[in-house]
Design a protein around this motif. Structure first.
Motif, PDB file in Angstrom:
ATOM      1  N   ALA A  35       0.852  -1.186   0.000  1.00 40.44           N
ATOM      2  CA  ALA A  35       0.000   0.000   0.000  1.00 40.44           C
ATOM      3  C   ALA A  35       0.887   1.235   0.000  1.00 40.44           C
ATOM      4  CB  ALA A  35      -0.913  -0.017   1.220  1.00 40.44           C
ATOM      5  N   ASP A  36       0.723   2.072  -0.996  1.00 42.83           N
ATOM      6  CA  ASP A  36       1.519   3.297  -1.078  1.00 42.83           C
ATOM      7  C   ASP A  36       1.140   4.246   0.042  1.00 42.83           C
ATOM      8  OD1 ASP A  36       2.846   2.467  -3.388  1.00 42.83           O
ATOM      9  OD2 ASP A  36       1.330   3.334  -4.712  1.00 42.83           O
ATOM     10  N   GLU A  37       2.151   4.956   0.564  1.00 44.60           N
ATOM     11  CA  GLU A  37       1.893   5.976   1.565  1.00 44.60           C
ATOM     12  C   GLU A  37       1.152   7.139   0.914  1.00 44.60           C
ATOM     13  OE1 GLU A  37       5.047   7.309   4.116  1.00 44.60           O
ATOM     14  OE2 GLU A  37       6.053   5.383   3.962  1.00 44.60           O
ATOM     15  N   ALA A  38       0.526   7.947   1.748  1.00 44.77           N
ATOM     16  CA  ALA A  38      -0.172   9.129   1.257  1.00 44.77           C
ATOM     17  C   ALA A  38       0.839  10.084   0.617  1.00 44.77           C
ATOM     18  CB  ALA A  38      -0.889   9.826   2.408  1.00 44.77           C
ATOM     19  N   PRO A  39       0.435  10.807  -0.442  1.00 49.47           N
ATOM     20  CA  PRO A  39       1.343  11.795  -1.027  1.00 49.47           C
ATOM     21  C   PRO A  39       1.626  12.910  -0.015  1.00 49.47           C
ATOM     22  CG  PRO A  39      -0.837  11.895  -2.058  1.00 49.47           C
ATOM     23  CD  PRO A  39      -0.844  10.735  -1.118  1.00 49.47           C
ATOM     24  N   ASP A  40       2.749  13.593  -0.198  1.00 43.29           N
ATOM     25  CA  ASP A  40       3.163  14.640   0.742  1.00 43.29           C
ATOM     26  C   ASP A  40       2.054  15.639   1.034  1.00 43.29           C
ATOM     27  OD1 ASP A  40       5.566  13.345   0.578  1.00 43.29           O
ATOM     28  OD2 ASP A  40       6.704  15.066  -0.139  1.00 43.29           O
ATOM     29  N   SER A  41       1.271  15.994   0.016  1.00 40.96           N
ATOM     30  CA  SER A  41       0.229  17.010   0.185  1.00 40.96           C
ATOM     31  C   SER A  41      -0.884  16.564   1.136  1.00 40.96           C
ATOM     32  CB  SER A  41      -0.372  17.372  -1.171  1.00 40.96           C
ATOM     33  OG  SER A  41      -0.980  16.233  -1.760  1.00 40.96           O
ATOM     34  N   GLU A  42      -1.001  15.267   1.406  1.00 37.74           N
ATOM     35  CA  GLU A  42      -2.059  14.762   2.288  1.00 37.74           C
ATOM     36  C   GLU A  42      -1.587  14.488   3.712  1.00 37.74           C
ATOM     37  OE1 GLU A  42      -4.088  11.444   0.551  1.00 37.74           O
ATOM     38  OE2 GLU A  42      -4.612  12.548  -1.260  1.00 37.74           O
ATOM     39  N   TRP A  43      -0.297  14.648   3.981  1.00 40.95           N
ATOM     40  CA  TRP A  43       0.202  14.420   5.334  1.00 40.95           C
ATOM     41  C   TRP A  43      -0.345  15.498   6.257  1.00 40.95           C
ATOM     42  CZ3 TRP A  43       4.820  11.576   7.289  1.00 40.95           C
ATOM     43  CH2 TRP A  43       5.139  10.488   6.478  1.00 40.95           C
ATOM     44  N   PRO A  44      -0.574  15.169   7.511  1.00 36.83           N
ATOM     45  CA  PRO A  44      -1.055  16.192   8.448  1.00 36.83           C
ATOM     46  C   PRO A  44       0.035  17.226   8.732  1.00 36.83           C
ATOM     47  CG  PRO A  44      -0.639  14.124   9.599  1.00 36.83           C
ATOM     48  CD  PRO A  44      -0.433  13.860   8.143  1.00 36.83           C
ATOM     49  N   GLU A  45      -0.381  18.388   9.182  1.00 33.28           N
ATOM     50  CA  GLU A  45       0.560  19.448   9.525  1.00 33.28           C
ATOM     51  C   GLU A  45       1.423  19.009  10.705  1.00 33.28           C
ATOM     52  OE1 GLU A  45       0.507  24.157  10.847  1.00 33.28           O
ATOM     53  OE2 GLU A  45      -1.347  22.999  10.899  1.00 33.28           O
ATOM     54  N   ALA A  46       2.704  19.307  10.634  1.00 30.80           N
ATOM     55  CA  ALA A  46       3.627  18.997  11.731  1.00 30.80           C
ATOM     56  C   ALA A  46       4.541  20.194  11.933  1.00 30.80           C
ATOM     57  CB  ALA A  46       4.442  17.746  11.409  1.00 30.80           C
ATOM     58  N   TRP A  47       5.036  20.376  13.161  1.00 32.96           N
ATOM     59  CA  TRP A  47       5.897  21.515  13.467  1.00 32.96           C
ATOM     60  C   TRP A  47       6.767  21.200  14.667  1.00 32.96           C
ATOM     61  CZ3 TRP A  47       0.596  21.429  13.978  1.00 32.96           C
ATOM     62  CH2 TRP A  47       0.096  21.396  15.275  1.00 32.96           C
ATOM     63  N   LEU A  48       7.836  21.992  14.825  1.00 33.85           N
ATOM     64  CA  LEU A  48       8.673  21.873  16.010  1.00 33.85           C
ATOM     65  C   LEU A  48       7.950  22.534  17.173  1.00 33.85           C
ATOM     66  CD1 LEU A  48      12.248  22.674  14.654  1.00 33.85           C
ATOM     67  CD2 LEU A  48      11.175  20.451  15.005  1.00 33.85           C
ATOM     68  N   MET A  49       8.046  21.916  18.336  1.00 34.08           N
ATOM     69  CA  MET A  49       7.381  22.453  19.524  1.00 34.08           C
ATOM     70  C   MET A  49       8.342  23.330  20.323  1.00 34.08           C
ATOM     71  SD  MET A  49       5.207  19.146  20.846  1.00 34.08           S
ATOM     72  CE  MET A  49       4.690  19.980  22.322  1.00 34.08           C
ATOM     73  N   THR A  50       7.764  24.171  21.142  1.00 33.31           N
ATOM     74  CA  THR A  50       8.555  25.000  22.039  1.00 33.31           C
ATOM     75  C   THR A  50       9.186  24.118  23.109  1.00 33.31           C
ATOM     76  OG1 THR A  50       6.636  25.389  23.445  1.00 33.31           O
ATOM     77  CG2 THR A  50       7.061  27.011  21.721  1.00 33.31           C
ATOM     78  N   GLU A  51      10.252  24.600  23.714  1.00 32.84           N
ATOM     79  CA  GLU A  51      10.920  23.852  24.785  1.00 32.84           C
ATOM     80  C   GLU A  51      10.026  23.721  26.016  1.00 32.84           C
ATOM     81  OE1 GLU A  51      13.926  22.269  24.986  1.00 32.84           O
ATOM     82  OE2 GLU A  51      14.201  22.628  22.844  1.00 32.84           O
ATOM     83  N   ASP A  52       9.368  24.814  26.388  1.00 35.74           N
ATOM     84  CA  ASP A  52       8.506  24.827  27.571  1.00 35.74           C
ATOM     85  C   ASP A  52       7.059  24.638  27.146  1.00 35.74           C
ATOM     86  OD1 ASP A  52      10.665  25.363  29.312  1.00 35.74           O
ATOM     87  OD2 ASP A  52      10.568  27.495  28.773  1.00 35.74           O
ATOM     88  N   VAL A  53       6.431  23.606  27.673  1.00 38.50           N
ATOM     89  CA  VAL A  53       5.043  23.309  27.351  1.00 38.50           C
ATOM     90  C   VAL A  53       4.223  23.456  28.624  1.00 38.50           C
ATOM     91  CG1 VAL A  53       3.457  21.546  26.525  1.00 38.50           C
ATOM     92  CG2 VAL A  53       5.717  21.754  25.491  1.00 38.50           C
ATOM     93  N   ASP A  54       3.423  24.519  28.673  1.00 45.58           N
ATOM     94  CA  ASP A  54       2.572  24.747  29.841  1.00 45.58           C
ATOM     95  C   ASP A  54       1.242  24.012  29.729  1.00 45.58           C
ATOM     96  OD1 ASP A  54       4.461  26.445  31.031  1.00 45.58           O
ATOM     97  OD2 ASP A  54       3.695  28.179  29.899  1.00 45.58           O
ATOM     98  N   ASP A  55       0.708  23.935  28.522  1.00 44.49           N
ATOM     99  CA  ASP A  55      -0.590  23.298  28.299  1.00 44.49           C
ATOM    100  C   ASP A  55      -0.451  22.352  27.107  1.00 44.49           C
ATOM    101  OD1 ASP A  55      -3.188  22.536  27.765  1.00 44.49           O
ATOM    102  OD2 ASP A  55      -4.009  24.571  27.834  1.00 44.49           O
ATOM    103  N   GLN A  56      -0.484  21.049  27.359  1.00 48.86           N
ATOM    104  CA  GLN A  56      -0.292  20.060  26.296  1.00 48.86           C
ATOM    105  C   GLN A  56      -1.424  20.050  25.278  1.00 48.86           C
ATOM    106  OE1 GLN A  56       0.367  16.288  28.200  1.00 48.86           O
ATOM    107  NE2 GLN A  56       2.455  16.807  28.764  1.00 48.86           N
ATOM    108  N   LYS A  57      -2.551  20.673  25.603  1.00 52.36           N
ATOM    109  CA  LYS A  57      -3.683  20.698  24.674  1.00 52.36           C
ATOM    110  C   LYS A  57      -3.533  21.790  23.615  1.00 52.36           C
ATOM    111  CE  LYS A  57      -6.904  18.724  27.968  1.00 52.36           C
ATOM    112  NZ  LYS A  57      -8.154  18.885  28.671  1.00 52.36           N
ATOM    113  N   LYS A  58      -2.607  22.720  23.825  1.00 47.10           N
ATOM    114  CA  LYS A  58      -2.364  23.786  22.853  1.00 47.10           C
ATOM    115  C   LYS A  58      -1.357  23.296  21.811  1.00 47.10           C
ATOM    116  CE  LYS A  58      -3.419  27.635  25.894  1.00 47.10           C
ATOM    117  NZ  LYS A  58      -2.918  28.880  26.497  1.00 47.10           N
ATOM    118  N   PRO A  59      -1.318  23.951  20.644  1.00 42.88           N
ATOM    119  CA  PRO A  59      -0.380  23.530  19.588  1.00 42.88           C
ATOM    120  C   PRO A  59       1.093  23.648  19.975  1.00 42.88           C
ATOM    121  CG  PRO A  59      -2.073  24.949  18.681  1.00 42.88           C
ATOM    122  CD  PRO A  59      -2.238  24.986  20.177  1.00 42.88           C
TER     123      PRO A  59
END
Length: 129
Positions: A35-59
């Motif tokens: 089964a081929d993986e999804a094309p790049d355009s269909e991958w979910p958004e991903a990003w680097l997180m901040t070092e300090d995380v006060d609320d895990q429910k926020k982006p």
């Protein structure tokens, strides 16, 4: 949406399992559909997180945001397939879940081609989190 997450990559397979997969009886071999993986355009958004995380429910995105593309995720060993969760019936949550119970041929192809013997199912929906 139901997310089925296999728990290891090809690179992480234990050597004993790799050897077992490589020494299967060739006279009983069944062609494996990949089964081929999804094309790049269909991958979910991903990003680097901040070092300090006060609320895990926020982006917790960095300012400015530092996006991570599908190629970088693949380099980390992450794979992504879009599955048709509405077409097949899966439990809301099953940890572990025996993928032999699957009737989804695409999921079976992923499992077989990667040598997975188990999986976890997590339903991502506000009613089930």
């Amino acid at each position: 949406n139901t997310v089925v997450t296999p728990t290891a990559t090809d690179q992480e397979l234990p050597s004993a399992k790799k050897a077992k997969m490589e020494t299967k009886d060739e006279t009983k071999a069944v062609p494996i559909v990949v089964a081929d993986e999804a094309p790049d355009s269909e991958w979910p958004e991903a990003w680097l997180m901040t070092e300090d995380v006060d609320d895990q429910k926020k982006p917790n995105k960095m300012e400015p945001n530092v996006p991570v593309d599908a190629a970088a995720l693949r380099e980390l060993g992450i794979s992504y397939w879009k599955m048709d969760a509405e077409k097949y019936s899966y439990p809301i949550k099953a940890i572990p879940w025996d993928p032999k119970d699957s009737v989804d041929p695409r999921l079976n192809a992923i499992r077989d081609s990667r040598g997975y013997s188990y999986a976890d199912i997590i339903t991502v929906h506000r009613d089930h989190l």
